[in-house]
Design a protein around this motif. Structure first.
Motif, PDB file in Angstrom:
ATOM      1  N   ASP A   1       0.804  -1.183   0.047  1.00 53.64           N
ATOM      2  CA  ASP A   1      -0.034  -0.129  -0.044  1.00 53.64           C
ATOM      3  C   ASP A   1       0.849   1.315   0.144  1.00 53.64           C
ATOM      4  O   ASP A   1       1.828   1.146   0.729  1.00 53.64           O
ATOM      5  CB  ASP A   1      -0.933  -0.014   1.457  1.00 53.64           C
ATOM      6  CG  ASP A   1      -2.004  -0.945   1.245  1.00 53.64           C
ATOM      7  OD1 ASP A   1      -2.250  -1.614   0.158  1.00 53.64           O
ATOM      8  OD2 ASP A   1      -2.536  -1.348   2.267  1.00 53.64           O
TER       9      ASP A   1
ATOM     10  N   SER B   1      -2.495   4.235  -3.887  1.00 54.17           N
ATOM     11  CA  SER B   1      -2.123   3.278  -4.803  1.00 54.17           C
ATOM     12  C   SER B   1      -3.116   2.152  -5.171  1.00 54.17           C
ATOM     13  O   SER B   1      -3.141   1.608  -6.178  1.00 54.17           O
ATOM     14  CB  SER B   1      -0.724   2.586  -4.349  1.00 54.17           C
ATOM     15  OG  SER B   1      -0.939   1.853  -3.138  1.00 54.17           O
ATOM     16  N   ASP B   2      -4.052   2.019  -4.080  1.00 51.87           N
ATOM     17  CA  ASP B   2      -4.998   0.940  -4.125  1.00 51.87           C
ATOM     18  C   ASP B   2      -6.393   1.380  -3.937  1.00 51.87           C
ATOM     19  O   ASP B   2      -6.447   1.892  -2.447  1.00 51.87           O
ATOM     20  CB  ASP B   2      -4.653  -0.357  -3.794  1.00 51.87           C
ATOM     21  CG  ASP B   2      -5.505  -1.649  -3.897  1.00 51.87           C
ATOM     22  OD1 ASP B   2      -6.733  -1.272  -4.492  1.00 51.87           O
ATOM     23  OD2 ASP B   2      -5.181  -2.583  -3.406  1.00 51.87           O
ATOM     24  N   PRO B   3      -7.501   1.643  -4.567  1.00 48.75           N
ATOM     25  CA  PRO B   3      -8.847   2.023  -4.148  1.00 48.75           C
ATOM     26  C   PRO B   3      -9.200   1.271  -2.722  1.00 48.75           C
ATOM     27  O   PRO B   3      -9.866   1.995  -1.992  1.00 48.75           O
ATOM     28  CB  PRO B   3      -9.857   1.779  -5.142  1.00 48.75           C
ATOM     29  CG  PRO B   3      -8.941   1.733  -6.251  1.00 48.75           C
ATOM     30  CD  PRO B   3      -7.414   1.088  -5.914  1.00 48.75           C
ATOM     31  N   ALA B   4      -8.704  -0.055  -2.454  1.00 51.68           N
ATOM     32  CA  ALA B   4      -9.208  -1.068  -1.435  1.00 51.68           C
ATOM     33  C   ALA B   4      -8.398  -0.180  -0.084  1.00 51.68           C
ATOM     34  O   ALA B   4      -9.122  -0.581   0.998  1.00 51.68           O
ATOM     35  CB  ALA B   4      -8.463  -2.130  -1.589  1.00 51.68           C
ATOM     36  N   MET B   5      -7.699   0.450  -0.115  1.00 49.43           N
ATOM     37  CA  MET B   5      -7.183   1.318   0.951  1.00 49.43           C
ATOM     38  C   MET B   5      -8.252   2.183   1.734  1.00 49.43           C
ATOM     39  O   MET B   5      -8.040   2.466   2.941  1.00 49.43           O
ATOM     40  CB  MET B   5      -6.031   2.149   0.799  1.00 49.43           C
ATOM     41  CG  MET B   5      -4.620   1.098   0.211  1.00 49.43           C
ATOM     42  SD  MET B   5      -3.292   2.703  -0.106  1.00 49.43           S
ATOM     43  CE  MET B   5      -3.143   3.132   1.462  1.00 49.43           C
TER      44      MET B   5
ATOM     45  N   PRO C   1      -7.856   7.102  -5.822  1.00 46.81           N
ATOM     46  CA  PRO C   1      -6.542   6.737  -6.498  1.00 46.81           C
ATOM     47  C   PRO C   1      -6.278   7.777  -7.475  1.00 46.81           C
ATOM     48  O   PRO C   1      -7.211   8.872  -7.743  1.00 46.81           O
ATOM     49  CB  PRO C   1      -7.169   5.301  -7.267  1.00 46.81           C
ATOM     50  CG  PRO C   1      -8.654   5.664  -7.336  1.00 46.81           C
ATOM     51  CD  PRO C   1      -8.898   6.262  -6.039  1.00 46.81           C
TER      52      PRO C   1
ATOM     53  N   TRP D   1      -0.023   5.616 -10.083  1.00 43.63           N
ATOM     54  CA  TRP D   1       0.296   6.049  -8.619  1.00 43.63           C
ATOM     55  C   TRP D   1       1.642   6.763  -8.884  1.00 43.63           C
ATOM     56  O   TRP D   1       2.153   7.871  -8.485  1.00 43.63           O
ATOM     57  CB  TRP D   1       0.330   5.072  -8.000  1.00 43.63           C
ATOM     58  CG  TRP D   1       0.247   5.614  -6.444  1.00 43.63           C
ATOM     59  CD1 TRP D   1      -0.418   6.215  -5.675  1.00 43.63           C
ATOM     60  CD2 TRP D   1       1.439   5.659  -5.553  1.00 43.63           C
ATOM     61  NE1 TRP D   1      -0.259   6.424  -4.332  1.00 43.63           N
ATOM     62  CE2 TRP D   1       1.059   6.157  -4.466  1.00 43.63           C
ATOM     63  CE3 TRP D   1       2.908   5.143  -5.784  1.00 43.63           C
ATOM     64  CZ2 TRP D   1       2.080   6.362  -3.164  1.00 43.63           C
ATOM     65  CZ3 TRP D   1       3.617   5.300  -4.517  1.00 43.63           C
ATOM     66  CH2 TRP D   1       3.319   5.813  -3.478  1.00 43.63           C
TER      67      TRP D   1
ATOM     68  N   GLU E   1       8.671   3.895  -5.413  1.00 48.76           N
ATOM     69  CA  GLU E   1       7.788   2.902  -6.052  1.00 48.76           C
ATOM     70  C   GLU E   1       8.513   1.482  -5.987  1.00 48.76           C
ATOM     71  O   GLU E   1       7.879   0.602  -5.522  1.00 48.76           O
ATOM     72  CB  GLU E   1       7.471   3.083  -7.460  1.00 48.76           C
ATOM     73  CG  GLU E   1       6.667   2.092  -8.262  1.00 48.76           C
ATOM     74  CD  GLU E   1       5.378   1.902  -7.735  1.00 48.76           C
ATOM     75  OE1 GLU E   1       4.411   1.346  -8.232  1.00 48.76           O
ATOM     76  OE2 GLU E   1       4.983   2.613  -6.766  1.00 48.76           O
TER      77      GLU E   1
ATOM     78  N   ARG F   1       8.259   0.423  -2.356  1.00 51.41           N
ATOM     79  CA  ARG F   1       6.774  -0.083  -2.186  1.00 51.41           C
ATOM     80  C   ARG F   1       6.563  -1.428  -2.727  1.00 51.41           C
ATOM     81  O   ARG F   1       5.948  -2.386  -1.868  1.00 51.41           O
ATOM     82  CB  ARG F   1       5.716   0.876  -2.731  1.00 51.41           C
ATOM     83  CG  ARG F   1       4.059   0.606  -2.551  1.00 51.41           C
ATOM     84  CD  ARG F   1       3.423   1.450  -3.256  1.00 51.41           C
ATOM     85  NE  ARG F   1       3.403   1.428  -4.556  1.00 51.41           N
ATOM     86  CZ  ARG F   1       2.417   0.431  -5.151  1.00 51.41           C
ATOM     87  NH1 ARG F   1       1.552  -0.257  -4.562  1.00 51.41           N
ATOM     88  NH2 ARG F   1       2.565   0.295  -6.527  1.00 51.41           N
ATOM     89  N   ARG F   2       7.085  -1.728  -3.859  1.00 58.58           N
ATOM     90  CA  ARG F   2       6.787  -3.197  -4.731  1.00 58.58           C
ATOM     91  C   ARG F   2       7.502  -4.142  -3.816  1.00 58.58           C
ATOM     92  O   ARG F   2       7.105  -5.342  -4.077  1.00 58.58           O
ATOM     93  CB  ARG F   2       7.060  -2.746  -6.028  1.00 58.58           C
ATOM     94  CG  ARG F   2       6.107  -2.203  -6.685  1.00 58.58           C
ATOM     95  CD  ARG F   2       6.161  -1.925  -8.243  1.00 58.58           C
ATOM     96  NE  ARG F   2       5.118  -1.361  -9.159  1.00 58.58           N
ATOM     97  CZ  ARG F   2       4.200  -1.732  -9.448  1.00 58.58           C
ATOM     98  NH1 ARG F   2       3.760  -3.048  -9.236  1.00 58.58           N
ATOM     99  NH2 ARG F   2       3.295  -0.910 -10.114  1.00 58.58           N
TER     100      ARG F   2
END
Length: 306
Positions: A162, A231-235, A254, A260, A289, A292-293
């Motif tokens: 995230d 980075s993710d709408p689920a956040m 997002p 992002w 990035e 994060r990944r």
């Protein structure tokens, strides 16, 4: 027979490990160099990674031919070479030039293209992607990413895969001038030390994100709203975060069209201005990035407030 490993700096080994964790072709190449550093032969490395011995030999030669293989920001000889075909659109330089274009003849797509050495179609394509609307007396963007719309950068949050960053969006008069280049140095120092951070409980992810938002609000400048790009709408799909979505002074979501990382680069570039913004914004965003990944879930969140 084991091969005598080439001495590597601690910084290079850290960069290789991050690239290996990130996966992909560059990650495989980083694993080759790390295994070679342990004294493994080409045949042994090829067997472990499931690739051809010739591939191992080729990347070891390329790495040896470079001065130190990987520069501190993680790019270098192991990265993919530029591919043929249509060159990438210089989106951030177009955005920066648009924000500073003079009213007299410089705000048309043709006028801006002439300044940048691009085609007018390329400029219009960037404008459409970022929702840029150009008037004689005002330039604005639906994404809120132009210098003059951004008051200042607010903060960065990373928790495993995230990511979120925040900035203050000016709602009335134009924003103040470019920030100092040293604005982001404390954030970069924190990212460099990220590997030593303790673990946290994954079930606290929404609470950790809410804490980041709570810490931002006291620093709110007058006449601004807080823009948080995730980075993710689920956040935002959490009972803890839901109340934030209803606040008139906060916008969370997002990026509208761009990825992002490039959105982060564009915001930083706008904050720093035309002189150093494009290069610095891209360099910082790439660094963020990659971290994060490659960061495993359960690591203590990285939280920085400007």
């Amino acid at each position: 027979m084991p091969v005598e490993p080439r001495p590597l700096s601690a910084e290079t080994i850290m960069s290789l490990r991050r690239a290996a964790q990130a996966g992909g072709p560059a990650g495989t190449r980083a694993k080759i160099i790390l295994l070679a550093h342990q004294g493994r032969t080409d045949v042994a490395i090829a067997a472990e990674l499931g690739i051809a011995r010739q591939t191992v030999a080729r990347w070891r030669r390329r790495f040896e031919a470079a001065a130190d293989g990987v520069v501190p920001d993680g790019t270098g000889v192991l990265a993919d070479a530029p591919r043929s075909g249509r060159p990438p659109v210089p989106e951030i330089p177009v955005l920066l030039a648009t924000a500073t274009a003079p009213p007299e003849g410089g705000r048309s797509a043709a006028g801006l293209a002439a300044r940048l050495g691009l085609s007018a179609a390329t400029v219009r394509r960037v404008w459409r992607r970022w929702g840029v609307v150009v008037h004689r007396d005002r330039i604005r963007s639906e994404s809120g990413v132009l210098a003059g719309e951004i008051e200042r950068f607010g903060g960065l949050y990373l928790n495993g895969g995230d990511g979120a960053f925040a900035y203050w969006l000016r709602t009335g008069r134009p924003a103040t001038g470019p920030a100092d280049a040293g604005t982001f140095e404390p954030m970069l120092a924190l990212l460099d030390a990220a590997d030593s951070r303790d673990e946290c409980f994954p079930e606290r992810r929404d609470l950790e994100f809410e804490q980041f938002l709570d810490q931002l609000l006291p620093a709110r400048p007058d006449g601004t709203v807080l823009r948080v790009v995730v980075s993710d709408p689920a956040m935002t799909d959490s009972d803890v975060i839901m109340p934030w979505l209803a606040r008139p002074d906060v916008r969370i979501g997002p990026p509208p069209s761009a990825g992002w990382a490039i959105f982060l680069a564009a915001v930083i570039a706008a904050e720093l201005g035309p002189g150093t913004g494009a290069a610095a914004g891209t360099r910082i965003a790439d660094r963020v990035e990659r971290l994060r990944r490659s960061a495993p879930d359960g690591r203590e969140p990285i939280r920085w407030i400007a």
